[in-house]
Scaffold this active site. Structure first.
Site, PDB file in Angstrom:
ATOM      1  N   ASN A 125       0.845  -1.196   0.000  1.00 53.29           N
ATOM      2  CA  ASN A 125       0.000   0.000   0.000  1.00 53.29           C
ATOM      3  C   ASN A 125       0.887   1.254   0.000  1.00 53.29           C
ATOM      4  O   ASN A 125       0.907   2.005   0.975  1.00 53.29           O
ATOM      5  CB  ASN A 125      -0.920  -0.037   1.229  1.00 53.29           C
ATOM      6  CG  ASN A 125      -2.042   0.971   1.150  1.00 53.29           C
ATOM      7  OD1 ASN A 125      -2.099   1.792   0.247  1.00 53.29           O
ATOM      8  ND2 ASN A 125      -2.935   0.917   2.123  1.00 53.29           N
ATOM      9  N   TYR A 132       1.323   8.743   5.190  1.00 51.25           N
ATOM     10  CA  TYR A 132       1.826   8.800   6.564  1.00 51.25           C
ATOM     11  C   TYR A 132       3.133   9.594   6.630  1.00 51.25           C
ATOM     12  O   TYR A 132       3.336  10.364   7.570  1.00 51.25           O
ATOM     13  CB  TYR A 132       1.997   7.399   7.144  1.00 51.25           C
ATOM     14  CG  TYR A 132       0.695   6.646   7.262  1.00 51.25           C
ATOM     15  CD1 TYR A 132      -0.441   7.236   7.809  1.00 51.25           C
ATOM     16  CD2 TYR A 132       0.591   5.336   6.817  1.00 51.25           C
ATOM     17  CE1 TYR A 132      -1.634   6.552   7.911  1.00 51.25           C
ATOM     18  CE2 TYR A 132      -0.610   4.642   6.923  1.00 51.25           C
ATOM     19  CZ  TYR A 132      -1.718   5.257   7.464  1.00 51.25           C
ATOM     20  OH  TYR A 132      -2.901   4.577   7.563  1.00 51.25           O
TER      21      TYR A 132
END
Length: 165
Positions: A125, A132
């Site tokens: 992913n 993030y």
């Protein structure tokens, strides 16, 4: 409570459980989770995700996304840390919901005296990893070939954000 142009962020409530369960079924798949989220019942969901254990973005009465949080263990020496996970309804992706949720989570954590946010993300992913990192998370570790998903080895990346106290 954080308000944006079309949604507001607030703590989850009992009335949100059904929509949050549906969002889990919609969002979590083999690309972003080692196993899909499948709740056997509303009661099971509420035991694992009680009201107030998530910050949710809502537009009118519709849940757009959430960030869940909890101490990673029950030990007092670990109470300064929250483990988090975030999910955004596909219709609201790329609209700023995830960024607003993360900002609200950092603020809430600071108000609670939390010093560290941690999360796990799959190497399959890369969009989530990049998100993030944009939010200031750093990679603390990597469990290489931790999962075999769809015949491929997938790493489990451990990331953290340290809050200023």
């Amino acid at each position: 409570m954080l308000t944006s142009h079309t949604y507001k962020i607030r703590a989850s409530e009992m009335k949100d459980a059904n929509q949050l369960m549906e969002l889990d079924m919609l969002v979590w798949d083999a690309c972003n989770s080692p196993a899909p989220m499948q709740w056997r019942s509303r009661q099971q969901y509420l035991q694992y995700c009680p009201p107030g254990s998530q910050l949710i973005a809502v537009q009118e009465d519709r849940v757009c996304g959430y960030v869940g949080f909890h101490p990673p263990t029950g030990m007092p020496v670990n109470r300064h840390v929250y483990e988090i996970h975030i999910a955004v309804h596909p219709e609201y992706r790329r609209s700023g919901v995830a960024t607003a949720l993360m900002r609200a989570m950092k603020q809430y954590a600071m108000e609670q005296g939390i010093q560290k946010l941690r999360l796990r993300v799959l190497s399959s992913n890369p969009g989530a990893v990049a998100f993030y990192e944009q939010c200031g998370f750093i990679t603390e570790g990597r469990l290489v070939s931790e999962f075999r998903i769809g015949g491929r080895d997938v790493d489990d990346i451990l990331m953290a954000y340290f809050l200023e106290t």
